[in-house]
Design an enzyme around this catalytic site. Structure first.
Site, PDB file in Angstrom:
ATOM      1  N   LYS B  69       0.816  -1.219   0.000  1.00  0.00           N
ATOM      2  CA  LYS B  69       0.000   0.000   0.000  1.00  0.00           C
ATOM      3  C   LYS B  69       0.849   1.268   0.000  1.00  0.00           C
ATOM      4  O   LYS B  69       0.383   2.335  -0.428  1.00  0.00           O
ATOM      5  CB  LYS B  69      -0.914   0.001   1.219  1.00  0.00           C
ATOM      6  N   THR B  91      -9.023   9.344   3.538  1.00  0.00           N
ATOM      7  CA  THR B  91      -9.301   8.015   3.000  1.00  0.00           C
ATOM      8  C   THR B  91     -10.015   7.158   4.020  1.00  0.00           C
ATOM      9  O   THR B  91     -10.164   7.539   5.192  1.00  0.00           O
ATOM     10  CB  THR B  91      -8.026   7.299   2.543  1.00  0.00           C
ATOM     11  N   ASP B 188       6.537 -17.863 -14.931  1.00  0.00           N
ATOM     12  CA  ASP B 188       5.413 -18.463 -15.652  1.00  0.00           C
ATOM     13  C   ASP B 188       4.071 -18.013 -15.103  1.00  0.00           C
ATOM     14  O   ASP B 188       3.101 -17.885 -15.836  1.00  0.00           O
ATOM     15  CB  ASP B 188       5.476 -20.001 -15.550  1.00  0.00           C
ATOM     16  N   GLY B 196     -10.009  -5.160  -2.905  1.00  0.00           N
ATOM     17  CA  GLY B 196     -10.646  -4.183  -3.780  1.00  0.00           C
ATOM     18  C   GLY B 196     -10.114  -4.234  -5.201  1.00  0.00           C
ATOM     19  O   GLY B 196     -10.703  -3.675  -6.121  1.00  0.00           O
ATOM     20  N   GLY B 197      -8.974  -4.861  -5.383  1.00  0.00           N
ATOM     21  CA  GLY B 197      -8.443  -5.074  -6.723  1.00  0.00           C
ATOM     22  C   GLY B 197      -7.416  -4.048  -7.183  1.00  0.00           C
ATOM     23  O   GLY B 197      -7.015  -4.070  -8.353  1.00  0.00           O
ATOM     24  N   ALA B 224     -14.924 -14.030   1.585  1.00  0.00           N
ATOM     25  CA  ALA B 224     -15.069 -12.744   0.888  1.00  0.00           C
ATOM     26  C   ALA B 224     -14.785 -13.011  -0.589  1.00  0.00           C
ATOM     27  O   ALA B 224     -13.901 -12.420  -1.186  1.00  0.00           O
ATOM     28  CB  ALA B 224     -14.096 -11.705   1.455  1.00  0.00           C
ATOM     29  N   ASP B 226     -16.271 -12.279  -3.210  1.00  0.00           N
ATOM     30  CA  ASP B 226     -17.041 -11.375  -4.076  1.00  0.00           C
ATOM     31  C   ASP B 226     -16.385 -11.209  -5.449  1.00  0.00           C
ATOM     32  O   ASP B 226     -17.089 -11.084  -6.454  1.00  0.00           O
ATOM     33  CB  ASP B 226     -17.196 -10.012  -3.408  1.00  0.00           C
ATOM     34  N   SER B 319       1.556  -9.700   0.296  1.00  0.00           N
ATOM     35  CA  SER B 319       1.135  -8.298   0.186  1.00  0.00           C
ATOM     36  C   SER B 319       1.380  -7.491   1.442  1.00  0.00           C
ATOM     37  O   SER B 319       1.542  -6.268   1.355  1.00  0.00           O
ATOM     38  CB  SER B 319      -0.344  -8.243  -0.203  1.00  0.00           C
ATOM     39  N   ASN B 322       1.837  -7.138   8.528  1.00  0.00           N
ATOM     40  CA  ASN B 322       1.476  -6.576   9.829  1.00  0.00           C
ATOM     41  C   ASN B 322       0.636  -7.549  10.646  1.00  0.00           C
ATOM     42  O   ASN B 322      -0.550  -7.349  10.879  1.00  0.00           O
ATOM     43  CB  ASN B 322       0.779  -5.228   9.624  1.00  0.00           C
TER      44      ASN B 322
END
Lengths: 331, 331
Positions: B69, B91, B188, B196-197, B224, B226, B319, B322
């Site tokens: 982030k 934000t 590969d 959120g993508g 999740a 979605d 990613s 923490n």
């Protein structure tokens, strides 16, 4: 607290008489390159701001078998003459060298025999077994370890690969120092944990033989402060006890490592058990690298002496990351 | 189990109509270079042998604020016009974007306002406070978060920096993809967690616009899922619940991220809560990098589908790192 007096480097030491030279380390680097990870040197912004110095971690926890020991072991095994190698290798170790030697032997497809203290952490015993080697357990002191290893050597004809008091092992560990110089050429100070002194002597030779002005400090647990006492007395002293949480550092210096350390180290910083556990937590929470307590001892030394390093670029060697779940619970 | 059908890339998508282009990501890379860590790509021998594929970890847990982030946030803040910037930024975020924006704002010396769900982990709240920003707490759902952030924006005149549905944020996150290509040109397959993508759409554009044959998979918690359902239904779906242990992924796709994902992703791999916790433990014990559960979701997807990747070079994006002490206890 440590006075951190800037010790005058003993220039009387002739490098040509020491167990290893810079050239040995350079040769080791070429020999082992395909079999070890060039581990990253990672800067930590948060600690750099907290301590007003530029803090970098040499992440040997990300090395194969989770420790710098992979370097020395594979260098020693690849250096064996082809007539000797098939009889295998034998060693004693509190853990990471054992796994490293088992791995190195499996890469060369030769047998390995390893003696380990019966109080070695479960994950370190399991690591050796993962390479198809069943550890031979012994009492947790240097004499018992060495005797058991000698006996195995006599029985099998295997070559003894000492965990630290061996020129090829020391040269292999010294490649950590070469990489730090390449990754952070402007480094001011390096902090290295010391147990038997294989890593420390290798890093000292790699760095001091080229850049004597770069400060190299050792970090040692108060409960195994034998290296600090050896430096003062001028002879190899034994640890007073064998139960520091930094299980990788429960040993004394060797006759090959001690002269190099005595001649070249700037100082030895001694840290408490509490400081070691706190540093292990800091590694997890703030640095986000998993360090075993022995691997966090150099950070503990920086944490306890950070004012001394103000404004400097510091490389902290995270020597290993085999923190088992019991160890985690203790934190 | 996931069928992992090799989806035909929708070539009808015109990249020029998507929210970001490869050029935007390259521009972001140059803009943010001095303010982010080029995180290491670390190979893990142990997992590579276990799963018969070449497993590399893109260690964004070692990024500033412990997560990718930091990239998008600093790119967005540095992109603000100088007449707008002084009014600050606002934000909403479940955590890491909040800290990243607080850091980015402090680097540009402008105010930051951050809305966080009241059930955010304690360490993520503390991270924001460490940059001198007191989080505004809200209910843990997207509607409440967005409303509170809008209100703050209206009150202060600050610019809203959405955690993922923002071209500059997406471009910043995409630099992870550029670095993977540089660090492992022969890769590969890449596995990226999706919430959120923002990260996924950026990495997809960075990689697929240059090398459409490199497979890029998303990894998502079953609780999740979605994004997986959105891909099937063709419209943005909401998570069924907001309590997956992967707290960074408790959100739905945005109207800027979804079209890129829909057009370019090979598949979305859905993993259970148990698999996520197991992968978090594997990161600690075998990889020796600290990953928070959201950061271990891509590894969970590999662990559950490793047979599909046999013989391949796989980059797994870690990613974030923490993991708080409560999280550790749960392991």
């Amino acid at each position: 607290m440590n006075p951190l007096h800037e010790k005058q480097i003993t220039t009387s030491m002739s490098h040509s008489h020491s167990a290893i030279s810079l050239r040995d380390i350079q040769t080791a680097a070429a020999r082992i390159a395909a079999h070890v990870i060039r581990t990253p040197l990672v800067r930590c912004e948060q600690l750099s701001q907290r301590w007003k110095c530029d803090v970098h971690f040499k992440a040997e926890n990300l090395q194969h078998v989770g420790a710098f020991k992979a370097r020395g072991a594979i260098n020693a095994v690849l250096s064996l003459d082809s007539d000797v190698a098939p009889r295998g290798v034998v060693t004693h170790s509190s853990g990471n060298h054992a796994a490293a030697l088992a791995r190195a032997a499996s890469l060369r497809q030769i047998p390995a025999h390893v003696v380990m203290p019966h109080n070695s952490p479960a994950n370190k015993l399991a690591a050796v077994r993962s390479y198809g080697v069943e550890p031979v357990l012994c009492e947790p002191n240097s004499a018992a370890r060495e005797e058991a290893a000698r006996k195995l050597r006599d029985e099998t004809g295997a070559t003894l690969i000492h965990p630290f008091n061996d020129p090829q092992v020391m040269a292999g560990q010294g490649t950590v120092g070469l990489e730090i110089l390449e990754q952070l050429p402007e480094v001011d100070a390096v902090i290295v944990p010391v147990g038997g002194g294989g890593l420390l002597s290798g890093v000292l030779m790699a760095i001091k033989s080229q850049y004597p002005d770069i400060a190299v400090y050792a970090a040692e647990p108060e409960w195994a402060d034998d290296a600090a006492r050896s430096l003062k007395s001028g002879r190899i002293e034994l640890p007073a006890r064998y139960d520091t949480v930094a299980d990788g550092l429960r040993t004394h210096l060797g006759d090959l490592t001690f002269p190099i350390i005595r001649a070249l180290v700037n100082d030895i910083l001694v840290v408490s058990e509490e400081a070691i556990l706190a540093a292990t937590r800091t590694m997890l929470r703030d640095v986000r690298l998993v360090a075993e307590p022995s691997g966090a001892v150099a950070l503990a030394a920086l944490a306890e002496n950070y004012a001394h390093f103000e404004g400097q670029r510091v490389a902290v060697v995270v020597s290993g990351g085999n923190l088992d779940l019991d160890g985690l619970k203790r934190l």
